[in-house]
Motif scaffolding. Structure first.
Motif, PDB file in Angstrom:
ATOM      1  N   LYS A  79      59.701  65.128  -2.315  1.00  0.00           N
ATOM      2  CA  LYS A  79      59.357  66.085  -3.365  1.00  0.00           C
ATOM      3  C   LYS A  79      58.847  67.406  -2.804  1.00  0.00           C
ATOM      4  CE  LYS A  79      58.461  62.587  -6.799  1.00  0.00           C
ATOM      5  NZ  LYS A  79      57.483  61.795  -7.505  1.00  0.00           N
ATOM      6  N   LEU A  80      58.841  67.534  -1.483  1.00  0.00           N
ATOM      7  CA  LEU A  80      58.367  68.768  -0.862  1.00  0.00           C
ATOM      8  C   LEU A  80      59.527  69.723  -0.650  1.00  0.00           C
ATOM      9  CD1 LEU A  80      55.943  67.281   1.821  1.00  0.00           C
ATOM     10  CD2 LEU A  80      55.357  68.225  -0.412  1.00  0.00           C
ATOM     11  N   SER A  81      59.224  71.009  -0.668  1.00  0.00           N
ATOM     12  CA  SER A  81      60.245  72.023  -0.424  1.00  0.00           C
ATOM     13  C   SER A  81      59.547  73.306  -0.007  1.00  0.00           C
ATOM     14  CB  SER A  81      61.085  72.255  -1.679  1.00  0.00           C
ATOM     15  OG  SER A  81      60.256  72.766  -2.702  1.00  0.00           O
ATOM     16  N   GLY A  82      60.338  74.287   0.289  1.00  0.00           N
ATOM     17  CA  GLY A  82      59.795  75.591   0.654  1.00  0.00           C
ATOM     18  C   GLY A  82      60.327  76.046   1.995  1.00  0.00           C
ATOM     19  N   SER A  83      60.020  77.282   2.321  1.00  0.00           N
ATOM     20  CA  SER A  83      60.518  77.837   3.580  1.00  0.00           C
ATOM     21  C   SER A  83      59.467  77.771   4.676  1.00  0.00           C
ATOM     22  CB  SER A  83      60.960  79.285   3.358  1.00  0.00           C
ATOM     23  OG  SER A  83      59.882  80.039   2.836  1.00  0.00           O
ATOM     24  N   LYS A  84      58.204  77.540   4.305  1.00  0.00           N
ATOM     25  CA  LYS A  84      57.135  77.447   5.307  1.00  0.00           C
ATOM     26  C   LYS A  84      56.960  76.008   5.756  1.00  0.00           C
ATOM     27  CE  LYS A  84      54.458  81.508   4.266  1.00  0.00           C
ATOM     28  NZ  LYS A  84      53.140  82.072   4.179  1.00  0.00           N
ATOM     29  N   ILE A  85      56.682  75.850   7.032  1.00  0.00           N
ATOM     30  CA  ILE A  85      56.503  74.526   7.616  1.00  0.00           C
ATOM     31  C   ILE A  85      55.138  73.966   7.224  1.00  0.00           C
ATOM     32  CG2 ILE A  85      56.342  73.242   9.790  1.00  0.00           C
ATOM     33  CD1 ILE A  85      58.195  75.440  10.997  1.00  0.00           C
ATOM     34  N   LYS A  86      55.172  72.707   6.760  1.00  0.00           N
ATOM     35  CA  LYS A  86      53.939  71.983   6.444  1.00  0.00           C
ATOM     36  C   LYS A  86      54.219  70.499   6.654  1.00  0.00           C
ATOM     37  CE  LYS A  86      55.177  72.252   1.576  1.00  0.00           C
ATOM     38  NZ  LYS A  86      55.126  73.156   0.490  1.00  0.00           N
ATOM     39  N   PHE A  87      53.226  69.667   6.331  1.00  0.00           N
ATOM     40  CA  PHE A  87      53.366  68.220   6.499  1.00  0.00           C
ATOM     41  C   PHE A  87      54.670  67.732   5.881  1.00  0.00           C
ATOM     42  CE2 PHE A  87      52.977  63.831   5.268  1.00  0.00           C
ATOM     43  CZ  PHE A  87      52.329  63.246   6.336  1.00  0.00           C
ATOM     44  N   GLY A  88      55.367  66.863   6.606  1.00  0.00           N
ATOM     45  CA  GLY A  88      56.598  66.277   6.098  1.00  0.00           C
ATOM     46  C   GLY A  88      57.864  67.038   6.444  1.00  0.00           C
ATOM     47  N   ALA A  89      57.737  68.281   6.873  1.00  0.00           N
ATOM     48  CA  ALA A  89      58.918  69.085   7.194  1.00  0.00           C
ATOM     49  C   ALA A  89      59.620  68.527   8.429  1.00  0.00           C
ATOM     50  CB  ALA A  89      58.526  70.532   7.455  1.00  0.00           C
ATOM     51  N   ARG A  90      60.948  68.609   8.407  1.00  0.00           N
ATOM     52  CA  ARG A  90      61.750  68.298   9.584  1.00  0.00           C
ATOM     53  C   ARG A  90      62.159  69.667  10.132  1.00  0.00           C
ATOM     54  NH1 ARG A  90      64.220  64.443   7.722  1.00  0.00           N
ATOM     55  NH2 ARG A  90      63.329  62.761   8.908  1.00  0.00           N
TER      56      ARG A  90
END
Length: 158
Positions: A79-90
């Motif tokens: 359920k995460l999205s966006g262009s900035k890197i945060k927890f869960g990003a690959r």
């Protein structure tokens, strides 16, 4: 009590390890202690001491797992999205010196495994990546020295 961010997959792995230690390892160790006791003199019984040590190690890990599960804050990375890197990003990176590509997912401490491409949110590389976007350059100080990476992709999902 500090919350422990973790993915659903990481949480399931903790629960599975706890179940294995409680339902398989614990009875196996108790049986080994019982068999070693039957051999007689406990003061010079290496099997007994090894089984007791294994029991101590197993019970310590059970307590550690129970604590992590109690403090877990499951974050649904699908359920995460966006262009900035945060927890869960690959995150796909290119080493600016060697042009080598690496892909990491930022995960909770207990599920980190760099060989599998999962790095702890508290690791030096994850801390350097937080808040960055595609095209940014990241300087990371590691035990092996400084490294420079370019962020080439940020992906979301399970």
């Amino acid at each position: 009590m500090d919350k422990l961010p973790i993915t659903a997959r990481g949480y399931a792995a903790l629960e599975e390890e706890l179940k294995q230690r409680q339902q398989v390892e614990r009875p196996r160790i108790i049986q080994a202690i019982s068999e070693a006791r039957a051999l007689g003199d406990l003061s010079e019984n290496a099997e007994y001491h090894a089984a007791k040590e294994a029991q101590s190690h197993n019970e310590g890990r059970v307590l550690e797992l129970e604590s992590m599960i109690a403090r877990a804050e499951i974050i649904d990375t699908s359920k995460l999205s966006g262009s900035k890197i945060k927890f869960g990003a690959r995150v796909k990176l290119v080493d600016e010196d060697t042009e080598e590509e690496k892909t990491y997912q930022l995960v909770g401490e207990p599920e980190a495994d760099v060989r599998e491409g999962r790095v702890s949110i508290s690791s030096p590389i994850a801390r350097a990546l937080i808040g960055k976007m595609v095209g940014d350059t990241v300087e990371v100080t590691t035990p092996g020295g400084g490294k420079s990476y370019e962020v080439v992709a940020v992906e979301w999902g399970a």
